[in-house]
Design an enzyme around this catalytic site. Structure first.
Site, PDB file in Angstrom:
ATOM      1  CE  LYS A  91      -3.696  -2.563   2.223  1.00 49.42           C
ATOM      2  NZ  LYS A  91      -4.332  -2.992   3.470  1.00 49.42           N
ATOM      3  CD  GLN A 133      -3.207  -4.121   6.872  1.00 42.77           C
ATOM      4  OE1 GLN A 133      -3.123  -3.139   6.151  1.00 42.77           O
ATOM      5  NE2 GLN A 133      -3.696  -5.274   6.439  1.00 42.77           N
ATOM      6  CG  ASP A 141      -9.993  -0.499   4.707  1.00 45.21           C
ATOM      7  OD1 ASP A 141      -9.760  -0.708   3.497  1.00 45.21           O
ATOM      8  OD2 ASP A 141      -9.428  -1.115   5.633  1.00 45.21           O
TER       9      ASP A 141
END
Ligand code: NAP
Length: 293
Positions: free
Chosen positions: A53, A97, A120
Protein backbone atom coordinates in the site's frame (compact mmCIF):
# COMPACT_ATOMS: atom_id res chain seq x y z
CA UNK A 1 -13.97 -22.14 -24.74
CA UNK A 2 -11.01 -20.83 -22.83
CA UNK A 3 -11.64 -17.96 -20.50
CA UNK A 4 -10.20 -14.49 -21.01
CA UNK A 5 -7.90 -13.63 -18.12
CA UNK A 6 -9.05 -10.63 -16.08
CA UNK A 7 -5.61 -9.21 -15.51
CA UNK A 8 -5.94 -7.22 -12.30
CA UNK A 9 -2.27 -6.41 -12.27
CA UNK A 10 -2.44 -4.72 -15.65
CA UNK A 11 -5.76 -2.95 -14.93
CA UNK A 12 -4.33 -1.70 -11.63
CA UNK A 13 -1.19 -0.43 -13.42
CA UNK A 14 -3.31 1.47 -15.96
CA UNK A 15 -5.50 2.91 -13.20
CA UNK A 16 -2.39 3.88 -11.25
CA UNK A 17 -1.27 6.03 -14.16
CA UNK A 18 -4.59 7.92 -14.17
CA UNK A 19 -4.49 8.32 -10.39
CA UNK A 20 -0.97 9.71 -10.69
CA UNK A 21 -2.23 12.42 -13.03
CA UNK A 22 -5.12 13.12 -10.67
CA UNK A 23 -2.76 13.44 -7.68
CA UNK A 24 -0.58 15.79 -9.71
CA UNK A 25 -3.57 17.95 -10.56
CA UNK A 26 -4.60 18.07 -6.90
CA UNK A 27 -1.15 19.20 -5.86
CA UNK A 28 -1.23 21.93 -8.50
CA UNK A 29 -4.39 23.33 -6.89
CA UNK A 30 -2.84 23.11 -3.43
CA UNK A 31 -4.22 19.77 -2.17
CA UNK A 32 -1.62 17.27 -0.86
CA UNK A 33 -3.33 13.86 -0.48
CA UNK A 34 -1.94 11.77 2.38
CA UNK A 35 -2.77 8.35 3.79
CA UNK A 36 -1.92 7.37 7.36
CA UNK A 37 -1.84 3.67 8.20
CA UNK A 38 -1.93 2.06 11.62
CA UNK A 39 -0.40 -1.32 12.40
CA UNK A 40 -1.00 -2.82 15.83
CA UNK A 41 1.48 -5.62 16.53
CA UNK A 42 3.75 -7.29 14.00
CA UNK A 43 1.57 -9.70 12.02
CA UNK A 44 3.78 -10.72 9.08
CA UNK A 45 1.12 -10.79 6.29
CA UNK A 46 -0.20 -7.39 7.51
CA UNK A 47 3.30 -5.96 7.12
CA UNK A 48 3.50 -7.28 3.55
CA UNK A 49 0.08 -5.80 2.66
CA UNK A 50 1.01 -2.48 4.24
CA UNK A 51 4.29 -2.34 2.35
CA UNK A 52 2.46 -2.76 -0.96
CA UNK A 53 0.00 0.00 0.00
CA UNK A 54 2.82 2.41 0.84
CA UNK A 55 4.63 1.50 -2.37
CA UNK A 56 1.52 2.22 -4.43
CA UNK A 57 1.04 5.54 -2.63
CA UNK A 58 4.60 6.56 -3.40
CA UNK A 59 4.25 5.58 -7.07
CA UNK A 60 1.08 7.66 -7.39
CA UNK A 61 2.42 10.65 -5.50
CA UNK A 62 0.26 10.29 -2.41
CA UNK A 63 2.17 11.00 0.78
CA UNK A 64 1.98 8.16 3.28
CA UNK A 65 3.00 7.50 6.85
CA UNK A 66 2.72 4.44 9.05
CA UNK A 67 2.14 4.35 12.79
CA UNK A 68 3.05 1.12 14.54
CA UNK A 69 1.73 0.34 18.00
CA UNK A 70 2.81 -2.57 20.15
CA UNK A 71 0.80 -5.80 19.95
CA UNK A 72 -0.22 -5.28 23.59
CA UNK A 73 -1.35 -1.68 23.05
CA UNK A 74 -4.52 -0.86 24.99
CA UNK A 75 -7.69 0.25 23.24
CA UNK A 76 -7.16 3.76 24.66
CA UNK A 77 -3.81 4.09 22.90
CA UNK A 78 -5.23 3.03 19.54
CA UNK A 79 -8.19 5.38 20.04
CA UNK A 80 -5.88 8.24 20.93
CA UNK A 81 -3.84 7.74 17.77
CA UNK A 82 -6.99 7.56 15.62
CA UNK A 83 -8.31 10.74 17.27
CA UNK A 84 -5.09 12.60 16.55
CA UNK A 85 -5.15 11.52 12.88
CA UNK A 86 -8.83 12.46 12.64
CA UNK A 87 -8.01 16.02 13.65
CA UNK A 88 -4.75 16.29 11.66
CA UNK A 89 -5.74 18.36 8.64
CA UNK A 90 -2.74 17.09 6.64
CA UNK A 91 -4.16 13.50 6.73
CA UNK A 92 -6.75 12.72 4.02
CA UNK A 93 -7.26 9.02 4.78
CA UNK A 94 -6.78 6.63 7.71
CA UNK A 95 -6.35 2.90 7.29
CA UNK A 96 -6.42 0.61 10.32
CA UNK A 97 -4.71 -2.58 9.17
CA UNK A 98 -6.80 -5.65 10.03
CA UNK A 99 -6.85 -8.08 11.74
CA UNK A 100 -6.23 -6.41 15.09
CA UNK A 101 -4.87 -8.38 18.07
CA UNK A 102 -7.67 -10.32 19.78
CA UNK A 103 -7.84 -8.13 22.90
CA UNK A 104 -8.96 -5.13 20.85
CA UNK A 105 -12.53 -4.51 19.74
CA UNK A 106 -12.04 -4.08 15.97
CA UNK A 107 -15.55 -2.79 15.39
CA UNK A 108 -15.19 -0.06 18.01
CA UNK A 109 -11.81 0.98 16.64
CA UNK A 110 -13.13 1.24 13.07
CA UNK A 111 -16.06 3.34 14.26
CA UNK A 112 -13.58 5.74 15.83
CA UNK A 113 -12.25 6.71 12.39
CA UNK A 114 -13.81 9.85 10.98
CA UNK A 115 -16.15 8.70 8.14
CA UNK A 116 -14.64 11.42 5.92
CA UNK A 117 -11.20 9.76 6.30
CA UNK A 118 -12.41 6.13 6.37
CA UNK A 119 -10.65 5.04 3.16
CA UNK A 120 -11.49 1.36 3.84
CA UNK A 121 -15.20 2.32 3.79
CA UNK A 122 -15.93 0.17 6.83
CA UNK A 123 -17.55 2.60 9.28
CA UNK A 124 -21.30 2.27 9.85
CA UNK A 125 -21.82 5.64 8.22
CA UNK A 126 -20.08 4.66 4.99
CA UNK A 127 -21.71 1.21 4.96
CA UNK A 128 -25.10 2.86 5.50
CA UNK A 129 -24.45 5.26 2.64
CA UNK A 130 -23.60 2.29 0.45
CA UNK A 131 -26.97 0.69 1.22
CA UNK A 132 -28.66 3.93 0.14
CA UNK A 133 -26.50 4.24 -2.98
CA UNK A 134 -24.83 7.42 -1.67
CA UNK A 135 -21.38 6.17 -0.76
CA UNK A 136 -18.22 7.92 -1.83
CA UNK A 137 -15.81 5.76 0.21
CA UNK A 138 -16.57 2.14 -0.72
CA UNK A 139 -14.74 -0.91 0.69
CA UNK A 140 -11.70 -1.49 -1.51
CA UNK A 141 -11.99 -5.18 -2.41
CA UNK A 142 -15.63 -5.00 -3.55
CA UNK A 143 -14.79 -1.79 -5.45
CA UNK A 144 -11.89 -3.64 -7.03
CA UNK A 145 -14.20 -6.46 -8.16
CA UNK A 146 -16.60 -3.92 -9.69
CA UNK A 147 -13.66 -2.13 -11.30
CA UNK A 148 -12.61 -5.35 -13.02
CA UNK A 149 -16.18 -6.03 -14.23
CA UNK A 150 -16.37 -2.48 -15.59
CA UNK A 151 -12.95 -2.60 -17.24
CA UNK A 152 -13.80 -5.82 -19.11
CA UNK A 153 -17.28 -4.44 -19.95
CA UNK A 154 -19.03 -7.42 -18.39
CA UNK A 155 -22.80 -6.93 -18.55
CA UNK A 156 -24.18 -6.68 -15.00
CA UNK A 157 -27.80 -5.51 -15.31
CA UNK A 158 -30.21 -8.43 -15.28
CA UNK A 159 -27.40 -10.95 -14.77
CA UNK A 160 -27.47 -13.49 -11.99
CA UNK A 161 -24.55 -12.88 -9.63
CA UNK A 162 -23.65 -15.33 -6.87
CA UNK A 163 -21.27 -14.32 -4.06
CA UNK A 164 -19.82 -17.00 -1.78
CA UNK A 165 -19.02 -14.84 1.26
CA UNK A 166 -21.12 -12.71 3.61
CA UNK A 167 -18.44 -10.74 5.46
CA UNK A 168 -18.59 -6.97 5.98
CA UNK A 169 -15.30 -6.72 4.12
CA UNK A 170 -16.36 -8.52 0.94
CA UNK A 171 -19.81 -10.11 0.52
CA UNK A 172 -22.12 -7.53 2.07
CA UNK A 173 -20.77 -4.44 0.28
CA UNK A 174 -20.43 -6.38 -2.97
CA UNK A 175 -24.07 -7.42 -2.71
CA UNK A 176 -25.11 -3.75 -2.62
CA UNK A 177 -22.77 -2.71 -5.44
CA UNK A 178 -24.03 -5.45 -7.76
CA UNK A 179 -27.64 -4.80 -6.79
CA UNK A 180 -27.19 -1.08 -7.48
CA UNK A 181 -26.20 -2.06 -11.03
CA UNK A 182 -29.32 -4.19 -11.40
CA UNK A 183 -27.86 -7.68 -11.03
CA UNK A 184 -29.96 -10.38 -9.37
CA UNK A 185 -27.72 -11.23 -6.43
CA UNK A 186 -27.53 -14.31 -4.24
CA UNK A 187 -25.24 -14.38 -1.21
CA UNK A 188 -24.01 -17.79 0.02
CA UNK A 189 -22.12 -18.78 3.16
CA UNK A 190 -21.14 -21.80 5.22
CA UNK A 191 -24.76 -22.66 6.09
CA UNK A 192 -26.09 -22.41 2.53
CA UNK A 193 -27.75 -25.60 1.31
CA UNK A 194 -27.23 -26.86 -2.23
CA UNK A 195 -24.33 -24.52 -2.96
CA UNK A 196 -23.64 -26.36 -6.21
CA UNK A 197 -27.23 -25.85 -7.39
CA UNK A 198 -26.94 -22.12 -6.70
CA UNK A 199 -23.49 -21.49 -8.17
CA UNK A 200 -24.40 -23.34 -11.37
CA UNK A 201 -26.98 -20.65 -12.06
CA UNK A 202 -24.45 -17.83 -11.80
CA UNK A 203 -23.61 -15.64 -14.78
CA UNK A 204 -21.11 -13.95 -12.48
CA UNK A 205 -19.63 -16.10 -9.72
CA UNK A 206 -17.53 -14.47 -7.00
CA UNK A 207 -15.81 -16.63 -4.41
CA UNK A 208 -14.12 -15.36 -1.22
CA UNK A 209 -14.01 -18.28 1.18
CA UNK A 210 -10.31 -18.78 1.91
CA UNK A 211 -10.56 -22.32 3.31
CA UNK A 212 -8.40 -24.28 0.85
CA UNK A 213 -7.98 -27.24 0.70
CA UNK A 214 -11.33 -27.95 2.48
CA UNK A 215 -13.26 -25.67 0.11
CA UNK A 216 -12.69 -24.97 -3.55
CA UNK A 217 -14.74 -23.86 -6.54
CA UNK A 218 -14.67 -26.81 -8.91
CA UNK A 219 -15.56 -27.20 -12.57
CA UNK A 220 -18.98 -28.68 -11.84
CA UNK A 221 -19.97 -25.64 -9.75
CA UNK A 222 -19.58 -23.31 -12.76
CA UNK A 223 -21.96 -22.90 -15.68
CA UNK A 224 -20.66 -22.66 -19.24
CA UNK A 225 -19.61 -19.10 -20.08
CA UNK A 226 -19.73 -17.78 -16.51
CA UNK A 227 -17.52 -14.91 -15.33
CA UNK A 228 -15.53 -16.24 -12.37
CA UNK A 229 -13.90 -13.88 -9.89
CA UNK A 230 -11.65 -15.29 -7.21
CA UNK A 231 -11.15 -12.98 -4.25
CA UNK A 232 -9.65 -15.50 -1.86
CA UNK A 233 -6.05 -15.73 -0.76
CA UNK A 234 -5.02 -19.12 0.60
CA UNK A 235 -1.47 -20.04 1.53
CA UNK A 236 -1.02 -23.70 0.63
CA UNK A 237 2.46 -25.22 0.87
CA UNK A 238 3.95 -21.72 0.79
CA UNK A 239 2.06 -20.82 -2.39
CA UNK A 240 -0.64 -18.18 -2.76
CA UNK A 241 -3.77 -19.66 -4.36
CA UNK A 242 -7.42 -18.67 -4.63
CA UNK A 243 -10.62 -20.68 -4.06
CA UNK A 244 -11.06 -21.57 -7.71
CA UNK A 245 -9.62 -24.67 -9.35
CA UNK A 246 -8.15 -22.50 -12.10
CA UNK A 247 -7.12 -25.33 -14.44
CA UNK A 248 -10.50 -27.07 -14.23
CA UNK A 249 -12.67 -23.95 -14.39
CA UNK A 250 -10.96 -21.78 -17.01
CA UNK A 251 -11.91 -23.95 -20.04
CA UNK A 252 -15.56 -23.51 -18.99
CA UNK A 253 -15.64 -19.85 -17.97
CA UNK A 254 -15.79 -16.80 -20.28
CA UNK A 255 -13.65 -14.62 -17.98
CA UNK A 256 -11.59 -15.57 -14.96
CA UNK A 257 -9.26 -13.83 -12.49
CA UNK A 258 -5.90 -15.34 -11.57
CA UNK A 259 -4.56 -15.52 -8.01
CA UNK A 260 -2.22 -13.77 -7.53
CA UNK A 261 -2.62 -10.89 -9.98
CA UNK A 262 -6.42 -10.61 -10.01
CA UNK A 263 -8.43 -8.91 -7.28
CA UNK A 264 -5.42 -8.29 -4.97
CA UNK A 265 -3.78 -5.47 -7.00
CA UNK A 266 -7.22 -3.93 -7.58
CA UNK A 267 -7.80 -3.73 -3.82
CA UNK A 268 -4.62 -1.74 -3.30
CA UNK A 269 -5.38 0.65 -6.16
CA UNK A 270 -8.92 1.26 -4.88
CA UNK A 271 -7.48 2.25 -1.52
CA UNK A 272 -5.43 4.85 -3.36
CA UNK A 273 -8.48 6.00 -5.29
CA UNK A 274 -10.42 6.34 -2.03
CA UNK A 275 -7.59 8.45 -0.59
CA UNK A 276 -7.84 10.85 -3.54
CA UNK A 277 -11.65 10.87 -3.30
CA UNK A 278 -11.41 11.68 0.42
CA UNK A 279 -8.83 14.45 -0.20
CA UNK A 280 -10.92 15.94 -3.01
CA UNK A 281 -14.05 15.98 -0.83
CA UNK A 282 -12.28 17.43 2.19
CA UNK A 283 -11.05 20.33 0.04
CA UNK A 284 -14.28 20.80 -1.93
CA UNK A 285 -12.57 19.90 -5.22
CA UNK A 286 -15.67 19.31 -7.32
CA UNK A 287 -13.77 19.04 -10.60
CA UNK A 288 -11.63 16.09 -9.42
CA UNK A 289 -12.24 13.13 -11.73
CA UNK A 290 -11.95 10.32 -9.18
CA UNK A 291 -13.45 7.70 -8.92
CA UNK A 292 -12.23 6.32 -12.22
CA UNK A 293 -13.36 2.73 -12.87
P1 NAP B 1 -14.25 -14.46 6.29
O1 NAP B 1 -14.85 -13.37 7.11
O2 NAP B 1 -13.67 -15.64 6.96
O3 NAP B 1 -15.38 -14.92 5.25
C1 NAP B 1 -15.39 -16.17 4.64
C2 NAP B 1 -16.77 -16.44 4.11
O4 NAP B 1 -16.76 -17.73 3.51
C3 NAP B 1 -17.84 -16.45 5.20
O5 NAP B 1 -18.99 -15.78 4.75
C4 NAP B 1 -18.10 -17.94 5.38
O6 NAP B 1 -19.43 -18.26 5.80
C5 NAP B 1 -17.89 -18.47 3.98
N1 NAP B 1 -17.60 -19.89 3.99
C6 NAP B 1 -16.73 -20.59 4.76
N2 NAP B 1 -16.76 -21.91 4.46
C7 NAP B 1 -17.70 -22.05 3.49
C8 NAP B 1 -18.19 -23.16 2.77
N3 NAP B 1 -17.76 -24.38 3.01
N4 NAP B 1 -19.13 -22.94 1.85
C9 NAP B 1 -19.58 -21.70 1.60
N5 NAP B 1 -19.16 -20.61 2.24
C10 NAP B 1 -18.22 -20.78 3.18
O7 NAP B 1 -13.10 -13.88 5.39
P2 NAP B 1 -12.99 -12.49 4.58
O8 NAP B 1 -12.26 -11.51 5.41
O9 NAP B 1 -14.29 -12.10 4.03
O10 NAP B 1 -12.01 -12.95 3.41
C11 NAP B 1 -12.36 -14.02 2.56
C12 NAP B 1 -11.21 -14.39 1.67
O11 NAP B 1 -10.93 -13.29 0.82
C13 NAP B 1 -9.89 -14.70 2.38
O12 NAP B 1 -9.19 -15.69 1.66
C14 NAP B 1 -9.14 -13.39 2.32
O13 NAP B 1 -7.73 -13.58 2.39
C15 NAP B 1 -9.57 -12.91 0.97
N6 NAP B 1 -9.48 -11.47 0.80
C16 NAP B 1 -8.78 -11.04 -0.29
C17 NAP B 1 -8.65 -9.71 -0.53
C18 NAP B 1 -7.90 -9.27 -1.73
O14 NAP B 1 -7.49 -8.13 -1.82
N7 NAP B 1 -7.72 -10.13 -2.72
C19 NAP B 1 -9.21 -8.77 0.35
C20 NAP B 1 -9.98 -9.24 1.42
C21 NAP B 1 -10.10 -10.61 1.64
P3 NAP B 1 -19.96 -17.89 7.28
O15 NAP B 1 -20.24 -16.43 7.21
O16 NAP B 1 -21.16 -18.72 7.42
O17 NAP B 1 -18.84 -18.24 8.22
Amino acid sequence: MTATLMDGKSVAAQTKQILREEAEYMKKVGVEPKIATILVGDDAPSKVYLASKHRAAEEIGIRSENHTLSGIAKEGEVAELIDSLNTDSSVSGILLQLPLPQHLDGRRMIERISPAKDVDGLTSENMGRLVYGQASLIPCTPRGVMGLLHFYKIPIAGQRAVIINRSALVGKPLFHLLLAEDATVTVCHSKSRDLLGITRQADILISAVGRRPQFSVTREMVRDGAVVIDVAMNRVAGKLIGDVDFEGVSPKASYITPVPGGVGPMTVIMLMENTLVAAAKQHGLKEASVPIL
